[in-house]
Design an enzyme around this catalytic site. Structure first.
Site, PDB file in Angstrom:
ATOM      1  N   TYR A 234     -10.689 -11.356  -5.158  1.00 56.90           N
ATOM      2  CA  TYR A 234      -9.772 -11.466  -6.292  1.00 56.90           C
ATOM      3  C   TYR A 234      -9.989 -12.777  -7.035  1.00 56.90           C
ATOM      4  CZ  TYR A 234      -7.409  -7.454  -4.300  1.00 56.90           C
ATOM      5  OH  TYR A 234      -7.140  -6.197  -3.815  1.00 56.90           O
TER       6      TYR A 234
ATOM      7  N   ARG B 244      -1.253  -2.570  -6.653  1.00 55.87           N
ATOM      8  CA  ARG B 244      -1.476  -3.589  -5.606  1.00 55.87           C
ATOM      9  C   ARG B 244      -2.550  -4.573  -6.056  1.00 55.87           C
ATOM     10  NH1 ARG B 244      -1.686  -4.710   0.063  1.00 55.87           N
ATOM     11  NH2 ARG B 244      -3.792  -4.940   0.892  1.00 55.87           N
TER      12      ARG B 244
ATOM     13  N   HIS C 194      -4.517  -8.516   4.489  1.00 56.52           N
ATOM     14  CA  HIS C 194      -5.944  -8.291   4.715  1.00 56.52           C
ATOM     15  C   HIS C 194      -6.340  -8.740   6.111  1.00 56.52           C
ATOM     16  CE1 HIS C 194      -6.956  -8.362   0.135  1.00 56.52           C
ATOM     17  NE2 HIS C 194      -6.723  -7.138   0.573  1.00 56.52           N
TER      18      HIS C 194
ATOM     19  N   ARG D  41       0.842  -1.189   0.000  1.00 59.13           N
ATOM     20  CA  ARG D  41       0.000   0.000   0.000  1.00 59.13           C
ATOM     21  C   ARG D  41       0.884   1.249   0.000  1.00 59.13           C
ATOM     22  NH1 ARG D  41      -2.226  -3.396   4.111  1.00 59.13           N
ATOM     23  NH2 ARG D  41      -4.405  -4.002   3.754  1.00 59.13           N
TER      24      ARG D  41
ATOM     25  N   HIS E  34      -3.047   2.069  -5.918  1.00 59.12           N
ATOM     26  CA  HIS E  34      -3.778   0.867  -5.515  1.00 59.12           C
ATOM     27  C   HIS E  34      -4.031  -0.056  -6.712  1.00 59.12           C
ATOM     28  CE1 HIS E  34      -4.768   0.011  -1.443  1.00 59.12           C
ATOM     29  NE2 HIS E  34      -5.909  -0.562  -1.742  1.00 59.12           N
TER      30      HIS E  34
ATOM     31  N   LYS F  76      -1.274  -2.273   7.647  1.00 61.56           N
ATOM     32  CA  LYS F  76      -2.426  -1.492   8.087  1.00 61.56           C
ATOM     33  C   LYS F  76      -2.912  -2.000   9.437  1.00 61.56           C
ATOM     34  CE  LYS F  76      -6.904   0.039   6.240  1.00 61.56           C
ATOM     35  NZ  LYS F  76      -7.832  -0.083   5.074  1.00 61.56           N
TER      36      LYS F  76
END
Length: 330
Positions: free
Chosen positions: A304, A272, A295, A166, A269, A192
């Site tokens: 995905y 990514r 995630h 990210r 993004h 994150k």
């Protein structure tokens, strides 16, 4: 224990944000928390009429389920479901904090409805060979650039396309974040929500990082690549910042002439998402994608694989033999 019903919402919001800051969220995330909390709180009413009470005078004891439902109804009217859902989650965290601190007896948010929002769909670069075209174009120093630095630009693209980082993760990288023996190289990522992860990198990424650091030594000297220094810097040798990184990626898209293949609003993004989509196309499981992308839930990674399956079906449907079969009349 719950003896603070007269404390103002404004003061408690500041306490909550201070507590959250210890988790090292990005400035962007903290600003979003503040907007969500103050935006809804400004709609609270103290006496049942339409006159909002200033946040500096609104006591936390006034935040009943009834008033929260009314405030969220007004907040939701002009906004998208995703924005309302995010605000609900922020307020739920806020009340959880207040309950833990003994400020209020309970959390009223379960009594406040929230919209269901679908998971965002992946937005990878369009075109089978677009990532390769992008890297090749950016690797060429253009005479039109005032101070070309293709080695640095390629590293940014490579870490997003081949490690799925990210924007905030790229900015947080140190020179020492890339480590490991030959054949076992990795990048240590500050993910994150404070979730660290390790992403393996292949020889190609390791090589372009080494080339970039060599070019940085030539530009700014050996001391510029100390292990504790930022990995990504601008053309003056200063740490690259959010706006500068976004501009760098957009300029790479322009130089490669692929602007029409970048999904609207995706920017970095999109790189990514390209990394994750190619993982799914090559057979990676949702659990593997979850670990590599950092995630918080398996559902985010599953999107995905679902997109890839849809693309496969669309490709089969495009086979003109299918159209011939439908015309046989059997």
């Amino acid at each position: 224990m719950h003896d603070k019903p007269d404390q103002t919402v404004e003061a408690l919001i500041e306490e909550f944000l201070t507590a959250r800051a210890t988790r090292k969220p990005s400035p962007h995330t903290l600003a979003a928390y503040r907007r969500d909390l103050t935006g809804v709180a400004a709609l609270e009413v103290a006496d049942g009429d339409a006159t909002p009470l200033p946040l500096g005078r609104l006591p936390v004891g006034a935040l009943s389920p009834r008033l929260m439902r009314a405030a969220f109804a007004r907040f939701a009217a002009p906004r998208a479901a995703a924005s309302v859902h995010r605000a609900w989650s922020t307020w739920n965290s806020f009340f959880t904090f207040l309950v833990a601190d003994g400020v209020v007896a309970g959390n009223p948010m379960p009594a406040v409805g929230r919209p269901r929002t679908p998971l965002p769909r992946p937005k990878p670069l369009r075109g089978e060979d677009t990532p390769e075209e992008l890297l090749a174009a950016v690797a060429r120093a253009e005479g039109r650039q005032r101070d070309p630095w293709p080695e640095r630009d390629v590293v940014v693209l490579a870490l997003a396309l081949c490690a799925g980082l990210r924007l905030s993760e790229l900015l947080a990288l140190r020179v020492s974040s890339l480590a490991g023996r030959d054949g076992e190289r990795r990048v240590d990522v500050a993910g994150k929500g404070g979730r660290p992860r390790t992403v393996p990198i292949e020889a190609g990424v390791d090589r372009v990082v080494g080339g970039y650091l060599d070019s940085r030594r030539r530009r700014f000297g050996v001391r510029s690549v100390r292990p504790d220094g930022p990995l990504l810097v601008d053309r003056r040798g200063e740490p690259l910042r959010r706006g500068g990184l976004q501009y760098l990626v957009e300029s790479c898209f322009r130089r490669a002439g692929i602007g029409d293949r970048v999904p609207r609003g995706a920017r970095l993004h999109a790189l990514r998402h390209t990394f994750a989509t190619r993982l799914a196309e090559d057979g990676a499981s949702a659990a593997e994608i979850m670990r590599l992308l950092g995630h918080a839930s398996l559902a985010s990674s599953q999107t995905y694989i679902e997109v890839t399956a849809g693309q496969q079906r669309a490709a089969v449907a495009a086979n003109r033999t299918n159209r011939a079969l439908s015309g046989l009349g059997l």
